[in-house]
Design a protein around this motif. Structure first.
Motif, PDB file in Angstrom:
ATOM      1  N   UNK A 125     -30.689  17.033   2.006  1.00  0.00           N
ATOM      2  CA  UNK A 125     -31.409  17.618   3.041  1.00  0.00           C
ATOM      3  C   UNK A 125     -31.186  16.791   4.209  1.00  0.00           C
ATOM      4  N   UNK A 126     -31.399  15.648   4.030  1.00  0.00           N
ATOM      5  CA  UNK A 126     -31.332  14.517   5.375  1.00  0.00           C
ATOM      6  C   UNK A 126     -29.946  14.662   5.964  1.00  0.00           C
ATOM      7  N   UNK A 127     -28.861  14.936   4.960  1.00  0.00           N
ATOM      8  CA  UNK A 127     -27.498  15.013   5.200  1.00  0.00           C
ATOM      9  C   UNK A 127     -27.049  16.241   6.132  1.00  0.00           C
ATOM     10  N   UNK A 128     -28.065  17.180   6.245  1.00  0.00           N
ATOM     11  CA  UNK A 128     -27.980  18.627   6.923  1.00  0.00           C
ATOM     12  C   UNK A 128     -28.600  18.683   7.981  1.00  0.00           C
ATOM     13  N   UNK A 129     -29.493  17.888   8.394  1.00  0.00           N
ATOM     14  CA  UNK A 129     -30.335  18.047   9.625  1.00  0.00           C
ATOM     15  C   UNK A 129     -30.568  16.930  10.143  1.00  0.00           C
ATOM     16  N   UNK A 130     -30.996  16.755  11.448  1.00  0.00           N
ATOM     17  CA  UNK A 130     -31.340  15.762  12.261  1.00  0.00           C
ATOM     18  C   UNK A 130     -32.839  15.666  12.504  1.00  0.00           C
ATOM     19  N   UNK A 131     -33.716  15.646  11.509  1.00  0.00           N
ATOM     20  CA  UNK A 131     -35.043  15.880  11.693  1.00  0.00           C
ATOM     21  C   UNK A 131     -35.632  14.827  10.608  1.00  0.00           C
ATOM     22  N   UNK A 132     -36.774  14.346  10.584  1.00  0.00           N
ATOM     23  CA  UNK A 132     -37.383  13.400   9.685  1.00  0.00           C
ATOM     24  C   UNK A 132     -37.771  14.241   8.462  1.00  0.00           C
ATOM     25  N   UNK A 133     -37.332  13.565   7.329  1.00  0.00           N
ATOM     26  CA  UNK A 133     -37.389  13.976   5.950  1.00  0.00           C
ATOM     27  C   UNK A 133     -38.483  13.017   5.456  1.00  0.00           C
ATOM     28  N   UNK A 134     -39.506  13.473   4.850  1.00  0.00           N
ATOM     29  CA  UNK A 134     -40.349  12.727   3.895  1.00  0.00           C
ATOM     30  C   UNK A 134     -40.022  13.354   2.626  1.00  0.00           C
ATOM     31  N   UNK A 135     -39.693  12.284   1.759  1.00  0.00           N
ATOM     32  CA  UNK A 135     -39.468  12.605   0.390  1.00  0.00           C
ATOM     33  C   UNK A 135     -40.646  12.064  -0.540  1.00  0.00           C
ATOM     34  N   UNK A 136     -40.700  13.076  -1.535  1.00  0.00           N
ATOM     35  CA  UNK A 136     -41.741  12.979  -2.597  1.00  0.00           C
ATOM     36  C   UNK A 136     -41.242  13.134  -3.691  1.00  0.00           C
ATOM     37  N   UNK A 137     -41.341  11.985  -4.496  1.00  0.00           N
ATOM     38  CA  UNK A 137     -40.759  12.119  -5.752  1.00  0.00           C
ATOM     39  C   UNK A 137     -41.943  12.685  -6.907  1.00  0.00           C
ATOM     40  N   UNK A 138     -41.556  13.428  -7.676  1.00  0.00           N
ATOM     41  CA  UNK A 138     -42.299  13.775  -8.661  1.00  0.00           C
ATOM     42  C   UNK A 138     -42.292  13.415 -10.085  1.00  0.00           C
ATOM     43  N   UNK A 139     -43.303  13.536 -10.764  1.00  0.00           N
ATOM     44  CA  UNK A 139     -43.531  12.748 -12.183  1.00  0.00           C
ATOM     45  C   UNK A 139     -42.840  13.821 -13.286  1.00  0.00           C
ATOM     46  N   UNK A 140     -42.338  14.906 -12.972  1.00  0.00           N
ATOM     47  CA  UNK A 140     -41.507  15.756 -13.698  1.00  0.00           C
ATOM     48  C   UNK A 140     -40.005  15.333 -13.996  1.00  0.00           C
ATOM     49  N   UNK A 141     -39.389  15.586 -15.171  1.00  0.00           N
ATOM     50  CA  UNK A 141     -38.266  15.734 -15.452  1.00  0.00           C
ATOM     51  C   UNK A 141     -37.993  15.294 -16.661  1.00  0.00           C
ATOM     52  N   UNK A 142     -36.605  15.422 -17.067  1.00  0.00           N
ATOM     53  CA  UNK A 142     -36.025  15.181 -18.254  1.00  0.00           C
ATOM     54  C   UNK A 142     -35.706  13.571 -18.500  1.00  0.00           C
ATOM     55  N   UNK A 143     -35.291  13.294 -19.841  1.00  0.00           N
ATOM     56  CA  UNK A 143     -34.626  11.858 -20.216  1.00  0.00           C
ATOM     57  C   UNK A 143     -35.610  10.778 -19.670  1.00  0.00           C
ATOM     58  N   UNK A 144     -34.968  10.023 -18.810  1.00  0.00           N
ATOM     59  CA  UNK A 144     -35.344   8.727 -18.475  1.00  0.00           C
ATOM     60  C   UNK A 144     -36.219   8.872 -17.109  1.00  0.00           C
ATOM     61  N   UNK A 145     -37.077   9.767 -17.014  1.00  0.00           N
ATOM     62  CA  UNK A 145     -37.582  10.095 -15.820  1.00  0.00           C
ATOM     63  C   UNK A 145     -38.916   8.921 -15.345  1.00  0.00           C
ATOM     64  N   UNK A 146     -39.368   8.437 -16.626  1.00  0.00           N
ATOM     65  CA  UNK A 146     -40.238   7.412 -16.487  1.00  0.00           C
ATOM     66  C   UNK A 146     -41.634   7.790 -15.588  1.00  0.00           C
TER      67      UNK A 146
END
Length: 184
Positions: A125-146
């Motif tokens: 997303x940050x590569x597509x826009x010239x706007x501030x991007x606030x990234x939120x990692x989530x606790x979901x996922x497969x494998x070694x998401x930890x």
């Protein structure tokens, strides 16, 4: 309930995050206009007339498992009188779904991007826009998401400019920051 009472009795809008329905049932007896939002597990009470900011905050979620955190961000921003636009299930596994919304993302004043797994979506997303991007990692996922640690580290090591990262599952904090940006 006592904390909710103090905030509500002051006449302010009230936002409670990460709360069980049972707590809402207690709160709603004293505050029948309070609302419970199941997916993000939030209670909201709007008491002040909304005065929307002129710009828009885009809320982007990679997959359906990220929706509780994305909805926490959306509701928080809206309770802070922000206009929001949502773009859900647009993760890197199907980038064509994201590209269809590029113009709308470019017109937002701030973008909250919620993603689990490898955490690549905020960089895209940050590569597509010239706007501030606030990234939120989530606790979901497969494998070694930890529990979201893998996603957090990936987001923190992004080389895309314009990304700030909040803690794991912190939709509230991301929306609060985006709201401050959008007010300017």
């Amino acid at each position: 309930a006592a904390i909710f009472d103090r905030c509500a009795n002051a006449g302010a809008n009230v936002i409670v995050t990460r709360v069980a329905r049972e707590a809402f049932e207690t709160v709603s007896r004293a505050h029948p206009k309070a609302e419970y939002h199941e997916a993000p597990r939030m209670i909201t009470l709007r008491q002040c007339e909304p005065v929307p900011s002129p710009g828009t905050i885009a809320i982007v979620a990679a997959g359906t498992s990220d929706l509780p955190v994305a909805e926490e961000a959306r509701l928080t921003a809206e309770m802070m009188d922000q206009r929001t636009a949502t773009f859900y299930d647009v993760g890197v596994a199907g980038l064509h779904r994201l590209f269809a919304h590029t113009a709308a993302l470019q017109s937002a004043n701030a973008i909250v991007v919620v993603a689990g797994m490898e955490g690549a979506l905020p960089s895209v997303v940050a590569g597509l826009v010239a706007r501030p991007v606030i990234a939120v990692p989530t606790s979901v996922g497969y494998g070694a998401n930890l529990g979201g640690l893998t996603t957090l580290m990936a987001m923190l090591t992004s080389c895309a400019a314009g990304i700030s990262v909040v803690n794991i599952d912190n939709g509230f904090g991301a929306a609060y920051t985006a709201s401050l940006i959008n007010r300017e």
